[in-house]
Design a protein around this motif. Sequence first.
Motif, short mmCIF file in Angstrom:
data_model
loop_
_atom_site.label_atom_id
_atom_site.label_comp_id
_atom_site.label_asym_id
_atom_site.label_seq_id
_atom_site.Cartn_x
_atom_site.Cartn_y
_atom_site.Cartn_z
N SER A 1 23.73 -20.83 4.60
CA SER A 1 23.43 -22.13 5.17
C SER A 1 21.92 -22.33 5.25
O SER A 1 21.41 -23.43 4.99
CB SER A 1 24.07 -22.26 6.56
OG SER A 1 23.93 -23.56 7.09
N TYR B 1 22.97 -22.37 10.57
CA TYR B 1 22.11 -21.57 9.70
C TYR B 1 21.36 -20.55 10.53
O TYR B 1 21.03 -20.79 11.70
CB TYR B 1 21.14 -22.45 8.90
CG TYR B 1 20.13 -23.28 9.67
CD1 TYR B 1 18.89 -22.75 10.02
CD2 TYR B 1 20.40 -24.60 10.03
CE1 TYR B 1 17.95 -23.52 10.71
CE2 TYR B 1 19.47 -25.37 10.72
CZ TYR B 1 18.24 -24.82 11.05
OH TYR B 1 17.31 -25.58 11.74
N THR C 1 24.40 -34.23 1.30
CA THR C 1 23.74 -34.51 2.59
C THR C 1 23.77 -35.99 2.97
O THR C 1 23.49 -36.33 4.11
CB THR C 1 22.29 -33.99 2.57
OG1 THR C 1 21.62 -34.48 1.40
CG2 THR C 1 22.28 -32.47 2.54
N GLU D 1 24.44 -32.55 7.48
CA GLU D 1 22.99 -32.67 7.62
C GLU D 1 22.49 -31.48 8.42
O GLU D 1 23.27 -30.77 9.07
CB GLU D 1 22.61 -33.98 8.32
CG GLU D 1 23.18 -34.13 9.72
CD GLU D 1 22.86 -35.51 10.31
OE1 GLU D 1 21.70 -35.94 10.19
OE2 GLU D 1 23.78 -36.13 10.87
N PHE D 2 21.17 -31.26 8.36
CA PHE D 2 20.56 -30.13 9.05
C PHE D 2 19.72 -30.61 10.23
O PHE D 2 18.91 -31.52 10.09
CB PHE D 2 19.65 -29.34 8.10
CG PHE D 2 20.38 -28.67 6.98
CD1 PHE D 2 20.94 -27.40 7.16
CD2 PHE D 2 20.50 -29.27 5.73
CE1 PHE D 2 21.60 -26.77 6.11
CE2 PHE D 2 21.16 -28.64 4.69
CZ PHE D 2 21.72 -27.39 4.88
N TYR E 1 19.53 -25.00 3.27
CA TYR E 1 18.58 -25.83 4.01
C TYR E 1 17.19 -25.81 3.35
O TYR E 1 16.55 -26.85 3.19
CB TYR E 1 18.49 -25.33 5.45
CG TYR E 1 17.62 -26.15 6.38
CD1 TYR E 1 17.33 -27.49 6.14
CD2 TYR E 1 17.09 -25.57 7.53
CE1 TYR E 1 16.54 -28.23 7.02
CE2 TYR E 1 16.30 -26.30 8.41
CZ TYR E 1 16.03 -27.62 8.14
OH TYR E 1 15.25 -28.35 9.01
N ARG F 1 24.53 -29.05 10.96
CA ARG F 1 24.19 -27.63 10.85
C ARG F 1 22.92 -27.37 11.66
O ARG F 1 21.88 -27.91 11.38
CB ARG F 1 23.97 -27.22 9.39
CG ARG F 1 25.20 -27.37 8.52
CD ARG F 1 24.92 -26.89 7.10
NE ARG F 1 26.07 -27.08 6.22
CZ ARG F 1 26.08 -26.79 4.92
NH1 ARG F 1 24.97 -26.30 4.35
NH2 ARG F 1 27.16 -26.99 4.19
N LYS F 2 23.06 -26.52 12.67
CA LYS F 2 21.92 -26.18 13.54
C LYS F 2 21.58 -24.70 13.38
O LYS F 2 22.43 -23.88 13.02
CB LYS F 2 22.27 -26.44 15.01
CG LYS F 2 22.67 -27.86 15.36
CD LYS F 2 23.00 -27.95 16.86
CE LYS F 2 23.48 -29.33 17.27
NZ LYS F 2 23.81 -29.39 18.73
N GLU F 3 20.33 -24.35 13.69
CA GLU F 3 19.98 -22.94 13.80
C GLU F 3 20.89 -22.34 14.86
O GLU F 3 21.10 -22.93 15.91
CB GLU F 3 18.51 -22.77 14.18
CG GLU F 3 17.88 -21.49 13.65
CD GLU F 3 18.30 -20.21 14.35
OE1 GLU F 3 18.35 -19.15 13.71
OE2 GLU F 3 18.56 -20.28 15.59
#
Length: 456
Positions: free
Chosen positions: A334, A203, A392, A397-398, A338, A129-131
Amino acid sequence: MEKRSTVVFIALLVDLSLAFTASFSYFLNNREYRESVEQPWFRVHHSRHSKIPAAEAAFSSFGKHFVPDFGPEDKPHWTEIEKRLFQCTTRSCICEFFGGSNSSSSFNEPSSINYCRLRDGNLLKKAMRKEIRMLSDEERKGVEKALNEMKRDGTYNRLSRVHKYSGVHSGPAFTVWHRELLKRFELTVRKYQPTPHTIGIPYWDTSLDSYLPDPRDSIMFTPTFLGTTDDEGHVITGPYANWTTMEGLPYITRNITGDPEGEFLTPARIDWTIAQDDINKVLAATLPLSTCETHSMDDRFLEYSHDYVHFYISGDMGRSWSSSNDVIFIYHHSMIDYIFELFRQRSQTRYQREHEYPESDEKCFPPWHNGDSFMPFMKPITNKDGLSNAYTDNMYEFADRPTCDSIRRDCGSKYLHCDLTHNIEPTCMSKIRPGGDCTGFEGTDVCYGQECVQGR
C-alpha cells in the motif's frame, strides 16, 4: 569497472551507529585517512545491481518466478463473482460485490459511474488508505478483524496464492500488477468490514521507523500492531499470531535484520522517486539483460527500495513466493502504491498518467512486462490498464503522510513522535516500544507510555 592501484586503496565502511553516514578509508603511501560523508539514501551498504549477461539469460533468474514444490496444494483461483467484478474500476460496477444497488432511478437520484447504495442506506464511498498509526484504535482493530476472518475461511490464503504463483517482478509491470492485486485485496477486506466499508488497506510508511536508533524497537513490532516473534522467528503475539501459512506451517516467520542488505525506506529515496520525470526510472527494469540500452541501473529505483524492506523483515517476507503469508506484505505494498501515486500527481499530467509506459523491448525484459500484455492471472486487464486514473478517481485515496511542526507536535497519533532536534525540519517518527533503544532522545516523549532514561 573496479579500479586498482598500488598507491591508493579505497574501502567503503558503513558505520551503523551513525545512521545516514558513510565512512571512507583511504590508504595513501601506507597511511590511512578517513572521511565521513552524509548519506541520505541508504542506512546500510548494498551490493551494486548489475544487468544479466544476455548469454546467461536461460540460466539466470531473468523472467522466472520461482515457487518450490510443496506437494499437493490449492492453486489460486477467483470465485465466479470475482471473475466478473474484480476488473471493475468504478463503484457502480463493483456494487454487486457489496450487495448494494447501482440503480439510482429507484431512489430518484442522479446517475453516476460511482453510484452504489448499500443495503443499510449508506452510499459506497472511496476507500481511505491511512498510515497505519494514523488509524484510530477502533479502525485498526476493524481491519485486523476482517483480515482474521479472511484467514479463518481461507480467503486470505486464496488471494495470497495469486502473488505466490503469478507475482510479477523485476520489470515495468511490477508496480501496476501489484496495484491491481492490492485493489482486489482491498475490496475483499472492505467487504469483511461493517458498512460503510470506508477503511481501505492501511499503508506502513517505514521511513517513520528508519529514524530510530534501532528500527527493531519501533512500536510496530509490539502486540498492538504487527506482533512479536520467538527465538525461531515465529509470530506468537499480536493480531496475526499463530497464522498458518499457505504451505500449512503453523506460524508466519520473520527474521528481522537477518539479511544484511535489508533496510526501511528513507525520506530521501521516497522524494527521489516522486521527483523523477522519466517513467523508465519509476517503472524500471530492475533485472534487465546486458543488451538493454533504454534502462539505466540505479539502486534508488522504487522496486529496489521495495525489496530492501522485504529483506529487512526477512523470514516469509524475504522470499517472493512466501511474502504474502505475512500481512506486512499488503501494508508495505500500500505504501509502494502511494509513492507511485505521489509521483504521478507531482510529475505527470492526467494524460501522461494513463499513456506513459516503458516501450516494449525484448532486449530488456520478458514480454509479460509489455504495456499491451495481459496481467498474469488478471486477464483481460493489461499492464497499461494499470495506469488508469480510475483507481484513485473512483476506488481509493490516500490520506497524507503524517507531519508536524514546532507548534503542532503530536503528528496526529499517540503512536508517533515529532522530532525537533535531529533533522533540519520537524519530522514525524515512530514511537519506541517499552525497553527499546532511545539513545539521543532523552527528555522527549519518543518512548510509548514511558520515559527515555540513559538511552533506554
